[in-house]
Design an enzyme around this catalytic site. Structure first.
Site, PDB file in Angstrom:
ATOM      1  CE  LYS A   1      -4.189  -1.999   2.103  1.00 39.93           C
ATOM      2  NZ  LYS A   1      -5.038  -2.031   3.025  1.00 39.93           N
ATOM      3  CE  LYS A   8      -5.167  -7.476  -4.777  1.00 45.05           C
ATOM      4  NZ  LYS A   8      -5.306  -6.908  -3.381  1.00 45.05           N
ATOM      5  CE  LYS A  29     -12.976  -2.004  -3.844  1.00 47.60           C
ATOM      6  NZ  LYS A  29     -13.391  -2.282  -2.555  1.00 47.60           N
TER       7      LYS A  29
HETATM    8  P1  TYM Z   1     -11.248  -5.181   0.439  1.00 47.84           P
HETATM    9  O1  TYM Z   1     -12.343  -4.346   0.670  1.00 47.84           O
HETATM   10  O2  TYM Z   1     -10.060  -5.056  -0.127  1.00 47.84           O
HETATM   11  O3  TYM Z   1     -11.609  -6.584  -0.423  1.00 47.84           O
HETATM   12  C1  TYM Z   1     -12.906  -7.257   0.064  1.00 47.84           C
HETATM   13  C2  TYM Z   1     -12.776  -8.799  -0.445  1.00 47.84           C
HETATM   14  O4  TYM Z   1     -12.479  -8.963  -1.668  1.00 47.84           O
HETATM   15  C3  TYM Z   1     -11.475  -9.814  -1.848  1.00 47.84           C
HETATM   16  N1  TYM Z   1     -10.770  -9.448  -2.995  1.00 47.84           N
HETATM   17  C4  TYM Z   1     -10.109 -10.138  -4.134  1.00 47.84           C
HETATM   18  N2  TYM Z   1     -10.358 -11.709  -4.159  1.00 47.84           N
HETATM   19  C5  TYM Z   1      -9.790 -12.373  -5.214  1.00 47.84           C
HETATM   20  N3  TYM Z   1      -9.267 -11.732  -6.178  1.00 47.84           N
HETATM   21  C6  TYM Z   1      -9.059 -10.287  -6.185  1.00 47.84           C
HETATM   22  N4  TYM Z   1      -8.554  -9.765  -6.929  1.00 47.84           N
HETATM   23  C7  TYM Z   1      -9.722  -9.625  -5.057  1.00 47.84           C
HETATM   24  N5  TYM Z   1      -9.628  -8.287  -4.728  1.00 47.84           N
HETATM   25  C8  TYM Z   1     -10.221  -8.289  -3.389  1.00 47.84           C
HETATM   26  C9  TYM Z   1     -10.445  -9.448  -0.651  1.00 47.84           C
HETATM   27  O5  TYM Z   1      -9.581 -10.712  -0.241  1.00 47.84           O
HETATM   28  C10 TYM Z   1     -11.622  -9.284   0.391  1.00 47.84           C
HETATM   29  O6  TYM Z   1     -11.985 -10.384   0.936  1.00 47.84           O
HETATM   30  N6  TYM Z   1      -8.720  -5.816   4.832  1.00 47.84           N
HETATM   31  C11 TYM Z   1     -10.069  -6.263   4.071  1.00 47.84           C
HETATM   32  C12 TYM Z   1     -11.222  -5.641   4.743  1.00 47.84           C
HETATM   33  C13 TYM Z   1     -11.406  -6.185   6.123  1.00 47.84           C
HETATM   34  C14 TYM Z   1     -11.791  -7.564   6.512  1.00 47.84           C
HETATM   35  C15 TYM Z   1     -11.863  -7.503   7.891  1.00 47.84           C
HETATM   36  C16 TYM Z   1     -11.839  -8.921   5.795  1.00 47.84           C
HETATM   37  C17 TYM Z   1     -11.457  -5.522   7.514  1.00 47.84           C
HETATM   38  N7  TYM Z   1     -11.487  -6.262   8.404  1.00 47.84           N
HETATM   39  C18 TYM Z   1     -12.061  -8.620   8.716  1.00 47.84           C
HETATM   40  C19 TYM Z   1     -12.113  -9.968   6.395  1.00 47.84           C
HETATM   41  C20 TYM Z   1     -12.158  -9.737   7.862  1.00 47.84           C
HETATM   42  C21 TYM Z   1      -9.946  -5.669   2.481  1.00 47.84           C
HETATM   43  O7  TYM Z   1      -9.073  -4.846   2.360  1.00 47.84           O
HETATM   44  O8  TYM Z   1     -10.871  -6.051   1.782  1.00 47.84           O
END
Ligand code: TYM
Length: 342
Positions: free
Chosen positions: A126, A205, A208
């Site tokens: 990040k 990957k 956004k």
């Molecule tokens: P975030 O908001 O970036 O993404 C949400 C979910 O989508 C999955 N994801 C993907 N899976 C496969 N391929 C991709 N290209 C891809 N892009 C996104 C992410 O793995 C995620 O599951 N840190 C987390 C948010 C969070 C969270 C939590 C998750 C905060 N607290 C507690 C689980 C439990 C995140 O950035 O997700």
């Protein structure tokens, strides 16, 4: 093998287990979110006690306009309802409605060595992407650990990119339990069979922040434009060159949008079909797949009360869990008023 087929589907949680996951309201839901995580959110709600959070505090690390964040949070609730989350079968909550998540994160901060968060791969990524190197960015996975274990959830449907955060959550739980006794279970990730979806560039990957996404609720024409711009096998230059479906992101994505993907892959391998045909077909299949969800989203968006009603119902459902855990935690660590909850 392409990354998107690298991992087997995780074993399903036992019915006694609680499932929790969070998603940042930092932009429109895309194919990676859906195939990597949201599809499992929907599947798991049928059999398990499921809680899903829009993690607006986490999004503060990248969204710095208040009105925009509020709108994105609203939109993410609509996205999740449209893909199939049912407030009768799961609790859909907004993280910031529960200050206890931050309270627990603070307590976890005091059991976590700085080196554990500094070495988190997502922290490095990040920063490389240009996100402000705030204390919040460093502490991000500790808040994530608190999100999960405040509900004593043991299974966390996420994409592969979150595996390191889950590993850290388990370490934090062990550090807490060692110091204060056995309060928290260790959470494990649950992956779909698309744990890493690649972006339209075919190499990074889908995310956004990388600007390489296919938003699932974009207009059909926009989806067509984005899919047609996808990078395929870089060694297939001429229409007559044989393709390598195992490295072609378009061929790989066909796996999730039709039972005939082996024929499609064979067509590429033998140069019977061209990349343009394969992309055109993928675009139409993605549009068809999300068409009912897009229609449902439009219906939901027309009801001004649906978002806050959903969040209020979710909050009412999980509040007793949050209070019970925090009473236990405050008693264990020795903070707060003795004898009765706040
Ligand atoms: P975030 O908001 O970036 O993404 C949400 C979910 O989508 C999955 N994801 C993907 N899976 C496969 N391929 C991709 N290209 C891809 N892009 C996104 C992410 O793995 C995620 O599951 N840190 C987390 C948010 C969070 C969270 C939590 C998750 C905060 N607290 C507690 C689980 C439990 C995140 O950035 O997700």
């Amino acid at each position: 093998m392409s990354q998107i087929v690298e991992a087997p589907v995780s074993p399903r949680p036992s019915t006694a287990e609680r499932v929790f996951s969070g998603i940042q309201p930092s932009g429109a839901s895309h194919l990676g979110n859906y195939l990597g995580a949201q599809a499992n959110y929907v599947a798991l709600q049928d059999e398990y006690d499921t809680i899903y959070a829009i993690v607006d505090w986490h999004a503060l690390t990248s969204v710095h306009d208040g009105a925009e964040l509020r709108q994105l949070t609203h939109d993410m609730v609509l996205d999740l309802l449209a893909v199939g989350l049912d407030p009768a079968r799961c609790a859909l909550i907004r993280q910031s409605d529960f200050p206890e998540h931050a309270e627990l994160a603070w307590i976890f901060n005091t059991v976590t060595p700085v080196s554990w968060v500094e070495r988190t791969p997502t922290y490095k990524e990040k920063r490389q992407q240009g996100l402000e190197n705030s204390v919040g960015l460093l502490d991000y996975p500790i808040l994530q650990a608190a999100d999960i274990v405040i509900y004593k959830a043991t299974r966390v449907p996420v994409g592969r990119d979150q595996a390191a955060h889950l590993e850290l959550s388990r370490e934090v739980v062990r550090a807490f339990n060692r110091r204060y006794g056995d309060v928290f279970p260790e959470p494990q990730p649950v992956f779909t069979d698309a744990p890493t979806v690649l972006g339209i560039d075919g190499s990074a990957k889908m995310s956004k922040s990388a600007g390489n996404t296919i938003p699932i609720f974009a207009d059909p024409d926009e989806i067509r434009r984005l899919v047609m711009s996808m990078v395929t096998d870089p060694l297939r230059i001429k229409r007559t060159d044989p393709g390598r479906p195992e490295v072609c992101n378009v061929c790989q994505l066909h796996r999730f949008f039709g039972g005939d993907y082996l024929q499609i892959q064979d067509g590429e391998r033998t140069a019977r079909t061209g990349c343009v045909d394969t992309k055109g077909l993928l675009a139409e299949r993605i549009i068809e797949f999300f068409r009912p969800m897009r229609a449902r989203r439009a219906e939901l968006a027309a009801d001004p009360a649906v978002v806050e009603d959903t969040l209020a119902a979710g909050a009412a459902r999980v509040r007793p869990i949050v209070e019970a855990t925090m009473s236990e935690v405050r008693a264990a660590v020795g903070v707060g008023r003795v004898g009765r909850p706040r």
